[in-house]
Structures are given as C-alpha cells and as structure tokens.
Design an enzyme around this catalytic site. Structure first.
Site, mmCIF file in Angstrom:
data_model
loop_
_atom_site.group_PDB
_atom_site.id
_atom_site.type_symbol
_atom_site.label_atom_id
_atom_site.label_comp_id
_atom_site.label_asym_id
_atom_site.label_seq_id
_atom_site.Cartn_x
_atom_site.Cartn_y
_atom_site.Cartn_z
ATOM 1 C CE LYS A 145 -2.400 -0.513 12.011
ATOM 2 N NZ LYS A 145 -1.479 0.402 11.321
ATOM 3 C CG ASN A 173 2.002 2.518 4.523
ATOM 4 O OD1 ASN A 173 0.851 2.095 4.351
ATOM 5 N ND2 ASN A 173 3.063 1.794 4.167
ATOM 6 C CB ILE A 182 -0.970 -0.011 1.209
ATOM 7 C CG1 ILE A 182 -1.953 -1.191 1.086
ATOM 8 C CG2 ILE A 182 -1.738 1.299 1.298
ATOM 9 C CD1 ILE A 182 -2.804 -1.447 2.329
ATOM 10 C CB SER A 230 12.638 1.691 1.783
ATOM 11 O OG SER A 230 12.920 0.305 1.756
ATOM 12 C CB THR A 256 -0.719 -6.261 1.076
ATOM 13 O OG1 THR A 256 -0.979 -6.458 2.471
ATOM 14 C CG2 THR A 256 -1.555 -5.121 0.545
ATOM 15 C CB SER A 307 -6.851 -1.495 10.807
ATOM 16 O OG SER A 307 -7.766 -2.559 10.621
HETATM 17 N N1 LIG Z 1 -3.408 -4.952 4.055
HETATM 18 C C1 LIG Z 1 -4.503 -4.752 4.771
HETATM 19 O O1 LIG Z 1 -5.513 -5.476 4.640
HETATM 20 C C2 LIG Z 1 -4.569 -3.629 5.755
HETATM 21 C C3 LIG Z 1 -5.808 -3.326 6.346
HETATM 22 C C4 LIG Z 1 -5.896 -2.287 7.251
HETATM 23 C C5 LIG Z 1 -4.756 -1.555 7.556
HETATM 24 N N2 LIG Z 1 -3.560 -1.861 6.979
HETATM 25 C C6 LIG Z 1 -2.385 -1.066 7.342
HETATM 26 O O2 LIG Z 1 -1.821 -0.525 6.158
HETATM 27 C C7 LIG Z 1 -0.414 -0.340 6.346
HETATM 28 C C8 LIG Z 1 0.330 -0.989 5.178
HETATM 29 O O3 LIG Z 1 -0.053 -2.338 5.122
HETATM 30 P P1 LIG Z 1 0.373 -3.298 3.925
HETATM 31 O O4 LIG Z 1 -0.764 -4.209 3.713
HETATM 32 O O5 LIG Z 1 0.878 -2.492 2.792
HETATM 33 O O6 LIG Z 1 1.565 -4.097 4.654
HETATM 34 P P2 LIG Z 1 2.804 -4.939 4.045
HETATM 35 O O7 LIG Z 1 2.467 -5.503 2.730
HETATM 36 O O8 LIG Z 1 3.196 -5.882 5.138
HETATM 37 O O9 LIG Z 1 3.948 -3.814 3.888
HETATM 38 C C9 LIG Z 1 4.389 -3.175 5.057
HETATM 39 C C10 LIG Z 1 5.379 -2.111 4.712
HETATM 40 O O10 LIG Z 1 5.796 -1.503 5.967
HETATM 41 C C11 LIG Z 1 7.199 -1.625 6.072
HETATM 42 N N3 LIG Z 1 7.624 -1.740 7.457
HETATM 43 C C12 LIG Z 1 7.217 -2.608 8.403
HETATM 44 N N4 LIG Z 1 7.878 -2.393 9.542
HETATM 45 C C13 LIG Z 1 8.720 -1.346 9.313
HETATM 46 C C14 LIG Z 1 9.665 -0.663 10.084
HETATM 47 N N5 LIG Z 1 9.923 -0.992 11.354
HETATM 48 N N6 LIG Z 1 10.342 0.386 9.531
HETATM 49 C C15 LIG Z 1 10.103 0.739 8.259
HETATM 50 N N7 LIG Z 1 9.236 0.113 7.459
HETATM 51 C C16 LIG Z 1 8.555 -0.919 7.989
HETATM 52 C C17 LIG Z 1 7.573 -2.854 5.256
HETATM 53 O O11 LIG Z 1 8.948 -2.806 4.920
HETATM 54 P P3 LIG Z 1 9.786 -4.146 4.525
HETATM 55 O O12 LIG Z 1 9.521 -4.394 3.070
HETATM 56 O O13 LIG Z 1 11.194 -3.752 4.828
HETATM 57 O O14 LIG Z 1 9.287 -5.265 5.409
HETATM 58 C C18 LIG Z 1 6.645 -2.663 4.065
HETATM 59 O O15 LIG Z 1 7.176 -1.687 3.188
HETATM 60 C C19 LIG Z 1 -0.085 -0.940 7.717
HETATM 61 O O16 LIG Z 1 -0.012 0.109 8.666
HETATM 62 C C20 LIG Z 1 -1.271 -1.842 8.003
HETATM 63 O O17 LIG Z 1 -1.499 -1.995 9.388
HETATM 64 C C21 LIG Z 1 -3.444 -2.877 6.083
#
Ligand SMILES: NC(=O)c1ccc[n+]([C@@H]2O[C@H](COP(=O)([O-])OP(=O)(O)OC[C@H]3O[C@@H](n4cnc5c(N)ncnc54)[C@H](OP(=O)(O)O)[C@@H]3O)[C@@H](O)[C@H]2O)c1
Length: 245
Positions: A167, A86, A13, A32, A198, A140
């Site tokens: 959250k 994010n 995302i 990143s 994702t 979320s």
């Molecule tokens: N996907 C869903 O269904 C959903 C629903 C509601 C809310 N969200 C929220 O949306 C946001 C993005 O979710 P996503 O689905 O895109 O997750 P994702 O696919 O797991 O990607 C997470 C991203 O965050 C980075 N990250 C994690 N920990 C980090 C840290 N300590 N420092 C810097 N970067 C870090 C990861 O980097 P790396 O590549 O280095 O691991 C990756 O770029 C999150 O806050 C999640 O809680 C997601």
C-alpha cells in the site's frame, strides 16, 4: 450520465461503492474477476431498483482480462468519468518482514500495485475523454510510512510486511500519477476506507461497509475545486481526513 468502473466490486467495500455511486445517478461498470459473481451482484442491485449497472469480467492481474474489459467498455461508452482501483488482497497472516516468503510479497504486490498500474494505464485514454476524470486508489493507513514509524499510532504494532509495503508503493504510484496529470482536469487521490468488517479481515474491523464506501465515493465525485495527489483517512483524522504519507 457519468460512467464509473470499480474493480473488485462484486462484494464488500467495492460492491457498496457501486451501490452508492448508483444512488448518485452514475452508470456503473461492476468489475468482478468471476463474471458469475458479478452477475449475481448486479442482480441484487437491480432488485433494489438500481438498474444503471452491468458486470464486467475483470481479473486485475490478467493483462488479457484488462484488455478485454477496456475493449468492452470502450464499445459502449465514449468516455469513463471514474476509475476506482478497489481490488486488493492481504496475502494472509502472519506476514513478517523477517520470515514471510518472498512469494507472498510478489502475490500481494501483483494485485495491490502492479495490477493498479496496468488497469489505470489501460483505461487512461477513456478517462481522458471525460470532462472531469477521477481516479481513486483504495489504500490503507497501514500504507503510511510516517504512521508506521510512529509508536504513538494506534496501529503501530500492525505490521503485515507485504501488505503494508504494497500500500506504501501504491501510495507512491498515486502521487506519481497525480503529478503527471497535474495540468489536466484529473483528480487522483488515495483513500483509506478505514478498518472495516469485511471478508478481508474475517469481519474483525470496527467500521461499517457503508461508511467505508462513502469515504471512497467522496473522492470519486469531487468537483473541480477538489484535491488531487492527496492521501485521506477519515478513520485516522475525522476532521479533514488528511494523514501523513
Ligand atoms: N476491510 C478493511 O478493513 C480495509 C482497510 C483498509 C483498506 N482496505 C482496502 O479496501 C479494498 C477492498 O477491501 P475489502 O475489505 O472490500 O476486501 P474483500 O472483502 O476481501 O473484497 C475484495 C474484493 O477484491 C476482489 N479481488 C481481489 N483480488 C482480485 C483480482 N486479482 N482481480 C479482481 N478482483 C479481485 C475480490 O474478488 P473475489 O470476490 O473474486 O475474491 C473482492 O471483490 C482493498 O484494496 C483493501 O486493501 C480494506
């Protein structure tokens, strides 16, 4: 030119949020924690003709990394218009209130809450230099205490305890932040991208990454009449996006 910083923007995302802000003419600092992954993500955007973007090494749980990112961006830009917090983790599943190790809670809170506080505070001075600063915390609907307590809610039985409570804490931080900035041009909102396919959930979500990012971008670019101190989930409420805290 408006400048945006997105944490965790190398994939999923966050990456798509970068792409959509670039398409709207923003200059994007693509956060990143792995500089190499950030460089690869930027290369992909460049290949698409989106060139106003550069990677920034940013591990949001590392104070030194946050300070270095702040310094690097401060040397290039006089202000920052948008901060999108994010980066987030789930902490893995199952994750019950009765048995999940407290270490899991600490790990999840560290990324989803404490890192957001530290990152936001570090960039606040740069954001204050912008005429219309915007902060989005990516939350979320699972962080809504009201929905979690409603047996009629579709995700009522989805209760990873560390993630949901992190959250909820992030939401309260967002409210406190918006309150303190209420008499300024800042707009500070919490946005749920919706349950999205994702890496986060093994691509189980029904929503698409472009739709999820569009929900985030919408509140990153709100105008002076836009909301502040609010929580939005278009997945839950497609009409107005408003949901209870
Ligand atoms: N996907 C869903 O269904 C959903 C629903 C509601 C809310 N969200 C929220 O949306 C946001 C993005 O979710 P996503 O689905 O895109 O997750 P994702 O696919 O797991 O990607 C997470 C991203 O965050 C980075 N990250 C994690 N920990 C980090 C840290 N300590 N420092 C810097 N970067 C870090 C990861 O980097 P790396 O590549 O280095 O691991 C990756 O770029 C999150 O806050 C999640 O809680 C997601």
């Amino acid at each position: 030119m408006k400048y945006a910083l997105i944490t965790g923007a190398n994939r999923s995302i966050g990456f798509e949020t970068a792409r959509q802000l670039l398409q709207q003419g923003y200059y994007v600092y693509l956060g990143s924690r792995s500089l190499e992954n950030g460089q690869q993500a930027v290369a992909q955007l460049h290949a698409e003709g989106l060139t106003q973007v550069e990677p920034v090494q940013l591990e949001v749980t590392d104070s030194a990394s946050i300070r270095a990112a702040r310094q690097a961006i401060g040397q290039k830009a006089t202000g920052l218009d948008v901060l999108i917090n994010n980066a987030g983790i789930s902490g893995g599943f199952p994750q019950t209130a009765t048995a999940a190790d407290v270490a899991v809670f600490k790990e999840v809170y560290n990324t989803n809450v404490f890192a957001v506080v530290e990152t936001t505070q570090a960039f606040l001075d740069l954001l204050r230099q912008a005429s219309e600063p915007r902060i989005v915390t990516v939350t979320s609907s699972l962080g809504s205490i009201a929905l979690n307590a409603d047996p009629a809610w579709g995700y009522y039985h989805v209760k990873p305890a560390a993630y949901n409570s992190s959250k909820a804490a992030l939401n309260m931080y967002t409210v406190a932040l918006a309150y303190e900035l209420r008499d300024t041009p800042f707009k500070v909102n919490a946005v749920d991208p919706g349950y999205t396919a994702t890496d986060f959930n093994g691509h189980s979500g029904p929503g698409t990454v472009p739709d999820a990012a569009a929900r985030v971008v919408k509140y990153a670019v709100v105008d002076a009449n836009g909301p502040t101190g609010q929580l939005f989930s278009e997945e839950t409420n497609p009409e107005t996006g408003e949901i209870p805290w």
